[in-house]
Write an enzyme that holds these catalytic residues in place. Sequence first.
Site, PDB file in Angstrom:
ATOM      1  N   CYS A 155      -2.709   8.375   3.178  1.00 41.11           N
ATOM      2  CA  CYS A 155      -2.636   8.354   2.157  1.00 41.11           C
ATOM      3  C   CYS A 155      -3.935   8.319   1.091  1.00 41.11           C
ATOM      4  O   CYS A 155      -3.616   7.919  -0.692  1.00 41.11           O
ATOM      5  CB  CYS A 155      -2.127   6.643   2.241  1.00 41.11           C
ATOM      6  SG  CYS A 155      -3.513   5.490   2.525  1.00 41.11           S
TER       7      CYS A 155
ATOM      8  N   GLU B 220       0.570  -1.411  -0.325  1.00 36.25           N
ATOM      9  CA  GLU B 220       0.187   0.195  -0.279  1.00 36.25           C
ATOM     10  C   GLU B 220       1.064   0.925  -0.127  1.00 36.25           C
ATOM     11  O   GLU B 220       1.516   1.230   1.148  1.00 36.25           O
ATOM     12  CB  GLU B 220      -0.677  -0.105   1.031  1.00 36.25           C
ATOM     13  CG  GLU B 220      -1.834  -1.018   1.327  1.00 36.25           C
ATOM     14  CD  GLU B 220      -2.975  -1.444   0.869  1.00 36.25           C
ATOM     15  OE1 GLU B 220      -2.767  -0.753   0.122  1.00 36.25           O
ATOM     16  OE2 GLU B 220      -3.211  -2.227   0.323  1.00 36.25           O
TER      17      GLU B 220
HETATM   18  P1  NAP Z   1       8.436   4.462   4.500  1.00 32.75           P
HETATM   19  O1  NAP Z   1       9.783   5.034   4.757  1.00 32.75           O
HETATM   20  O2  NAP Z   1       8.102   3.931   3.597  1.00 32.75           O
HETATM   21  O3  NAP Z   1       8.143   3.711   6.505  1.00 32.75           O
HETATM   22  C1  NAP Z   1       7.526   2.941   6.055  1.00 32.75           C
HETATM   23  C2  NAP Z   1       7.562   1.522   7.509  1.00 32.75           C
HETATM   24  O4  NAP Z   1       8.956   0.804   6.410  1.00 32.75           O
HETATM   25  C3  NAP Z   1       7.729   1.866   8.240  1.00 32.75           C
HETATM   26  O5  NAP Z   1       7.693   0.927   9.623  1.00 32.75           O
HETATM   27  C4  NAP Z   1       9.807   2.035   8.304  1.00 32.75           C
HETATM   28  O6  NAP Z   1      10.118   2.157   9.828  1.00 32.75           O
HETATM   29  C5  NAP Z   1      10.176   0.828   7.535  1.00 32.75           C
HETATM   30  N1  NAP Z   1      10.930   0.270   6.823  1.00 32.75           N
HETATM   31  C6  NAP Z   1      11.055   1.494   5.899  1.00 32.75           C
HETATM   32  N2  NAP Z   1      12.678   1.515   5.493  1.00 32.75           N
HETATM   33  C7  NAP Z   1      12.498  -0.414   5.735  1.00 32.75           C
HETATM   34  C8  NAP Z   1      13.746  -1.806   5.418  1.00 32.75           C
HETATM   35  N3  NAP Z   1      14.799  -1.286   4.587  1.00 32.75           N
HETATM   36  N4  NAP Z   1      13.208  -2.762   5.780  1.00 32.75           N
HETATM   37  C9  NAP Z   1      11.930  -2.545   6.774  1.00 32.75           C
HETATM   38  N5  NAP Z   1      11.228  -2.017   6.817  1.00 32.75           N
HETATM   39  C10 NAP Z   1      11.285  -0.484   6.348  1.00 32.75           C
HETATM   40  O7  NAP Z   1       7.661   5.349   4.979  1.00 32.75           O
HETATM   41  P2  NAP Z   1       6.369   6.646   5.971  1.00 32.75           P
HETATM   42  O8  NAP Z   1       7.973   8.105   5.837  1.00 32.75           O
HETATM   43  O9  NAP Z   1       5.869   5.881   7.199  1.00 32.75           O
HETATM   44  O10 NAP Z   1       5.002   6.698   5.317  1.00 32.75           O
HETATM   45  C11 NAP Z   1       4.715   7.524   4.278  1.00 32.75           C
HETATM   46  C12 NAP Z   1       4.270   6.812   2.728  1.00 32.75           C
HETATM   47  O11 NAP Z   1       3.523   6.297   3.162  1.00 32.75           O
HETATM   48  C13 NAP Z   1       3.511   8.020   2.299  1.00 32.75           C
HETATM   49  O12 NAP Z   1       4.233   7.651   0.937  1.00 32.75           O
HETATM   50  C14 NAP Z   1       2.266   6.838   1.955  1.00 32.75           C
HETATM   51  O13 NAP Z   1       1.416   7.526   1.412  1.00 32.75           O
HETATM   52  C15 NAP Z   1       2.342   6.090   2.745  1.00 32.75           C
HETATM   53  N6  NAP Z   1       0.581   5.449   2.792  1.00 32.75           N
HETATM   54  C16 NAP Z   1       0.167   4.886   2.232  1.00 32.75           C
HETATM   55  C17 NAP Z   1      -0.991   4.218   2.567  1.00 32.75           C
HETATM   56  C18 NAP Z   1      -1.918   3.161   1.292  1.00 32.75           C
HETATM   57  O14 NAP Z   1      -2.595   2.918   2.552  1.00 32.75           O
HETATM   58  N7  NAP Z   1      -1.274   3.069   0.711  1.00 32.75           N
HETATM   59  C19 NAP Z   1      -1.027   4.101   4.286  1.00 32.75           C
HETATM   60  C20 NAP Z   1      -0.212   5.431   4.385  1.00 32.75           C
HETATM   61  C21 NAP Z   1       0.807   5.160   4.427  1.00 32.75           C
HETATM   62  P3  NAP Z   1      10.694   2.872  10.005  1.00 32.75           P
HETATM   63  O15 NAP Z   1       9.988   4.322  10.711  1.00 32.75           O
HETATM   64  O16 NAP Z   1      11.560   2.257  11.504  1.00 32.75           O
HETATM   65  O17 NAP Z   1      12.051   3.877   9.326  1.00 32.75           O
END
Ligand code: NAP
Length: 517
Positions: free
Chosen positions: A296, A257
């Site tokens: 999102c 997602e």
């Molecule tokens: P993110 O930076 O991709 O992080 C998301 C999750 O992934 C966090 O729990 C992060 O952990 C983890 N993560 C990152 N790198 C990782 C790795 N190499 N290995 C394992 N886990 C890893 O995204 P975000 O900044 O939290 O969220 C914003 C984005 O999410 C936006 O683009 C938004 O559109 C999208 N979003 C989409 C939806 C949907 O349902 N489609 C819903 C909500 C948000 P850490 O925090 O510990 O780094």
Amino acid sequence: MTTILRSFVSGRWVEGTGERNVLVNPATEAVAAETSTRGVDFKDALQFARGKGGPVLRSLTFAQRGELLAKLASAIHDIREELVELAIANGGNTRGDAKFDIDGAAITLQAYADLGKQLGGRKFLLDGEQIALGRNPRLIGQHVWLPLTGVAVHINAFNFPAWGMGEKAAACLLAGMPFITKPATATALTAWRIAEEWVKREILPPGVFSFIAGSPGDLLDHLTSQDVLSFTGSGLTAHGFRTRESIVKNSVRLNVEADSLNSAVMGLDVEPGSATWEFFLNEVSRDITQKAGQKCTAIRRIFVPRHLINQAKDELAARLSEVKVGNPALKEVKMGPVATAQQLRDVRAGVQKLRAQAEAVLNDGGRGQLIAVDGERGYFVAPTLLLAGDPWKAADVHSHEVFGPVSTLMPYNDVEDAIGLVRLGDGSLVASVYSDDKDFVQAMVFGVAPYSGRIHVGGEKIAEHSPGPGTVLAQQVHGGPGRAGGGEELGGLRGLEFYSQRTAVQGLKPLLEKVFG
Ligand code: NAP
């Protein structure tokens, strides 16, 4: 004293060693908690969940799994006020934002609890009817869904710590898979408190639930073909998972997602001042400012018939300028800060990028007038409205998601033009159409459905009942094609499929009828 978050793995709470990550209050920049997962044995955590949690959960009926889900929902409900305070302190949420997240979690868990009750004493699902496979009626085929025997890993984004954990848990538990859940570190406090309460109440059998408060270390390297990974976050992180060796080599099922350039389209039939016009402006302005635009499903692109663009621009800007922004701990504040310093930098850089193709109507990614905020502290962005007069030349507006209270207004000429412009988003979670004209709605729905996970149709007769396009409901699927990640969650029983294997069984009709009851 600083709260230290621990992880719950292999049936016990463990505290990581070494340097800790610091979680802050995004309105004041005060420390909210600290956490580390260094030294946590993630391989053992997976084995414990698979070996202990899986067999017990699979031995339960849907009704029994549903009872567990109902208890998880009540636990959240019972500590709701405390969770609201934590979401304000660590998420920058207003009270309304916090309830949206927390109640969303409890409601989704309860919806799946109710589904479990309806399914009753069964432990598996049949898919479709018996199929005659040959001339002899005794040879039949039957499709059946059974839970995978591994563990589900749930990784969530920072914006919905409670709902993200709850909605993934709901379908997974009902399907019969144990899970390890990881909120985003920066805003983990609310999810951690829920996890603490679930464990304290001993709701789930050992191994069914594990919680990681921080980095998942080498966890993903130990995933097997019976495990699954359900991820919500950025497209960039998703790309890393899609190409990760353990996931590719073991064909680990992955649900993504991700980012989404959701759109709202005002119909050609809408008259200024009409109920549908007002409804459109209300929903758009709420969507831009709720959770400071960090949803999102938030509307990033607003399409209005060309002859109405100036009036829509003025009225929308007027509504957005009335929103009180500041310290979300105060009741009168309707929009708080974005969640982290990095998020603030990203939003500002994103606005600058879009500004090369769009003019500023209201604000420009700056802080604006703030209530009860100390100097330059906090990660604030005032509601920002941009206008791209030539939308076909504004490529970044259709491809760059600014994850904050920022949206771009654009004119369109006719229904084909509107369809083409929505499609430029290259796949989104939700598209909204505001119209009472059947022909317009029909053309839009068929035109944008292949590019959208959900279509929200708003009109004057439905206005007072609408949850808004930003609300994800347990009964309908959530996810979207293309840029949105190509994933799918929820949707009632559809949500169980990701955690199950559909197997085609063929054989003697009376024997298979006995096998499947
Ligand atoms: P993110 O930076 O991709 O992080 C998301 C999750 O992934 C966090 O729990 C992060 O952990 C983890 N993560 C990152 N790198 C990782 C790795 N190499 N290995 C394992 N886990 C890893 O995204 P975000 O900044 O939290 O969220 C914003 C984005 O999410 C936006 O683009 C938004 O559109 C999208 N979003 C989409 C939806 C949907 O349902 N489609 C819903 C909500 C948000 P850490 O925090 O510990 O780094």
